[in-house]
Motif scaffolding. Structure first.
Motif, short mmCIF file in Angstrom:
data_model
loop_
_atom_site.label_atom_id
_atom_site.label_comp_id
_atom_site.label_asym_id
_atom_site.label_seq_id
_atom_site.Cartn_x
_atom_site.Cartn_y
_atom_site.Cartn_z
N LYS A 72 0.84 -1.20 0.00
CA LYS A 72 0.00 0.00 0.00
C LYS A 72 0.87 1.25 0.00
CE LYS A 72 -4.17 -1.00 2.51
NZ LYS A 72 -4.59 -1.02 3.90
N LEU A 73 1.87 1.23 0.90
CA LEU A 73 2.77 2.37 1.02
C LEU A 73 3.50 2.67 -0.28
CD1 LEU A 73 4.67 2.24 4.44
CD2 LEU A 73 3.61 4.22 3.34
N LEU A 74 3.93 1.57 -0.92
CA LEU A 74 4.65 1.72 -2.19
C LEU A 74 3.76 2.46 -3.20
CD1 LEU A 74 6.36 -1.77 -2.58
CD2 LEU A 74 7.55 0.42 -2.48
N GLY A 75 2.48 2.07 -3.21
CA GLY A 75 1.53 2.71 -4.11
C GLY A 75 1.37 4.18 -3.77
N ASP A 76 1.20 4.45 -2.46
CA ASP A 76 1.04 5.83 -2.02
C ASP A 76 2.24 6.68 -2.41
OD1 ASP A 76 -1.28 4.98 -0.96
OD2 ASP A 76 -0.62 4.97 1.16
N MET A 77 3.44 6.06 -2.28
CA MET A 77 4.66 6.82 -2.56
C MET A 77 4.97 6.86 -4.06
SD MET A 77 7.08 5.31 0.46
CE MET A 77 8.51 6.32 0.13
N ARG A 78 4.13 6.17 -4.83
CA ARG A 78 4.32 6.04 -6.27
C ARG A 78 5.71 5.48 -6.59
NH1 ARG A 78 0.02 7.38 -8.32
NH2 ARG A 78 0.70 7.25 -10.48
#
Lengths: 256, 301
Positions: B272-278
């Motif tokens: 999820k974090l990876l997605g948020d951080m693009r």
């Protein structure tokens, strides 16, 4: 029975393929030839040295050589024969213990006693062949060169010397089956022999101890009677049986 | 049915206790990997199973029969391959197998085809008439397997059969063990973990004289779910920024982060974090608990 037969076959193959059999036969053959040859050559050797000895004031009369001279040589060489056979079979257990070759066989369900028995039998077989080879070569040459080759008492004297070899070999294997090193077995056997020899100095004991059996010459020269050998003969045979049994017990307790 | 059963086995050498109340069982048809570091007591255990060493306490049963020290009848069920098998160098493999087979009680008629079958299994047919003294270590190891199998044992015990071999030799041995699994149960000791992963279905981990882990390989793996995950990035800067937002990772290389104790939920959170951080990692994957990590984990515990 099949297991024992297979183990004996294996031991025999080992003797032949590791060339031990060849070495034994050659050396014991040479012993046999030398006994008669040395006796035959004695007068010639003495005549060769005669001149120089005469200058020092030593003179010889006529030297008569008989079959007894060859047999004297035969009994003098016995100790060498014992040492040789003991040295050759000293490692028969140790080399298997040290290399771990027995483990494959024992984990097939072979009894340890059969392993020990096969080694004992093959060592005694080796000794019998070698000993009687030397004996019959000496006898053959003596009969060829001299009359009366079968000196009075020679059969008993020769048999006694043979049994002494059986005693020494079974003693060595009793040590060898319980020890990790063949050298220790050889040294301990030597130790026991020296002890028996020393005890034999006591007149009361001398008749009963195995080393008496090596002194066959006294029987030939008439210094001793055949009955003088019997106690030592029976005792040596009894010891040999006990030692063979100990050899089979020794391997049972051996941690491999 | 269990082919091999050890119950409460103890062994002391002088002051040192090598096996402490060791119990293990090997079910029929299994290839059981017996793992332990050097000196853990693997060889001692095997020698007790074979009756070559006396246990100070406890009981060993093979196919239900009790093993006794010295002359044990249970050895008729067992084939044994020692760690460094030794042979009579003056015999040929054919002669050696004839000797072993004969001693194990195989009839003369059955012996020859059995020896030929085994020599072909272990790839020694072309060397069948050469003296063993000229054999390489790998060849001796293969002949060792052949002699151990000559009497069709119910249980084959191999003591570190691959430890002294080069990669090709190891592969040969593993392939042979795979090939015989339908015929016999195998107990196989080693400290080379990849070999265990390649061939075993059951494992037991011996540490300090005790079995600290045992069971089916997948079950043991499943019990240790905290195996973590790995994220790999293309750039070092991405690694650094992700680590600052999601701490707890160990930088394996400059672009690779390992989260050794993370659970599945942690991994979902990280994605999820990876997605948020693009951030787009090169890869993100669950770590399969390797035997090595299990081994380390269990040894420490």
């Amino acid at each position: 029975m099949r297991q024992l037969f297979l183990l004996l076959q294996k031991e025999l193959t080992e003797l032949v393929r590791t060339k031990k059999a060849m070495v034994l036969l050659i050396v014991f053959g040479i012993f046999g030839i030398m006994n008669a040859a040395l006796a035959k050559l004695t007068p010639w050797m003495i005549s060769l040295m005669g001149d120089s000895l005469a200058e020092q004031g030593i003179t010889f009369g006529a030297i008569s050589v008989t079959a007894l001279t060859a047999w004297t040589q035969y009994f003098k060489n016995l100790m060498m024969e014992y040492i040789l056979i003991l040295a050759l079979f000293s490692g028969i257990f140790a080399q298997e213990y040290q290399s771990g070759t027995l483990i494959n066989l024992l984990t097939k369900g072979v009894s340890r006693q059969k392993v020990a028995l096969s080694k004992l039998l093959i060592a005694l077989f080796g000794w019998s062949v070698c000993y009687w080879l030397t004996f019959f070569i000496t006898l053959g040459y003596s009969a060829y060169y001299w009359e009366n080759a079968l000196t009075n008492g020679i059969w008993l004297a020769a048999f006694c010397a043979y049994i002494m070899g059986v005693w020494l070999l079974s003693l060595e294997l009793a040590f060898a089956s319980a020890l990790q090193s063949g050298m220790y077995a050889l040294l301990l056997t030597g130790g026991v022999f020296v002890l028996c020899y020393a005890l034999g100095m006591l007149p009361a004991l001398t008749r009963f101890l195995p080393p008496r059996l090596g002194d066959g010459l006294s029987l030939l020269t008439g210094d001793m009677e055949s009955t003088d050998y019997l106690p030592a003969l029976w005792i040596s045979l009894a010891f040999s049986v006990v030692q063979s049994a100990l050899c089979m017990v020794g391997i049972r307790k051996k941690q491999l | 049915m269990d082919v091999l059963e050890l119950t409460g086995v103890e062994k002391r050498f002088g002051e040192r206790t090598v096996l402490k109340n060791l119990s293990l069982s090997v079910p029929e048809g299994a290839i059981y990997g017996f793992i332990g570091e050097n000196g853990a007591g693997k060889t001692t255990t095997m020698k007790i199973i074979l009756g070559l060493l006396a246990a100070d306490d406890g009981e060993v049963r093979i196919c239900g029969e009790k093993v006794v020290y010295g002359q044990t009848r249970t050895n008729r069920f067992v084939g044994y391959l020692p760690d460094v098998p030794e042979f009579y160098g003056y015999l040929t493999p054919k002669e050696y197998l004839a000797l072993c087979g004969g001693l194990a009680g195989i009839s003369q008629n059955a012996l020859r085809p059995r020896a030929e079958e085994l020599l072909s299994l272990v790839g020694l047919t072309s060397a069948a008439n050469r003296h063993i003294s000229g054999f390489s270590r790998g060849m001796k190891q293969r002949l060792g397997i052949a002699q151990a199998l000559i009497h069709r044992p119910k249980l084959l015990i191999c003591d570190e059969p691959t430890s002294a071999l080069d990669p090709t030799g190891r592969k040969d041995i593993i392939d042979i063990l795979r090939a015989i699994r339908s015929e016999t149960t195998v107990l196989f000791s080693t400290h080379i973990l990849p070999d265990i992963e390649r061939v075993c279905d059951q494992i037991g981990l011996l540490h300090d004289g005790k079995l600290i882990l045992s069971g089916r390989l997948e079950e043991v793996r499943a019990m240790h779910t905290k195996s973590g995950f790995v994220v790999e990035f293309a750039e070092e800067s991405e690694t650094v920024s992700f680590l600052s937002v999601y701490p707890g990772g160990e930088a394996d290389t400059t672009s690779r982060l390992i989260y050794p104790t993370a659970t599945r939920a942690d991994m979902i959170e990280a994605m999820k974090l990876l997605g948020d951080m693009r951030l787009c990692p090169l890869k993100i994957e669950q770590r399969e608990p390797s035997l090595e990590s299990l081994f380390m984990e269990a040894s420490v515990e």
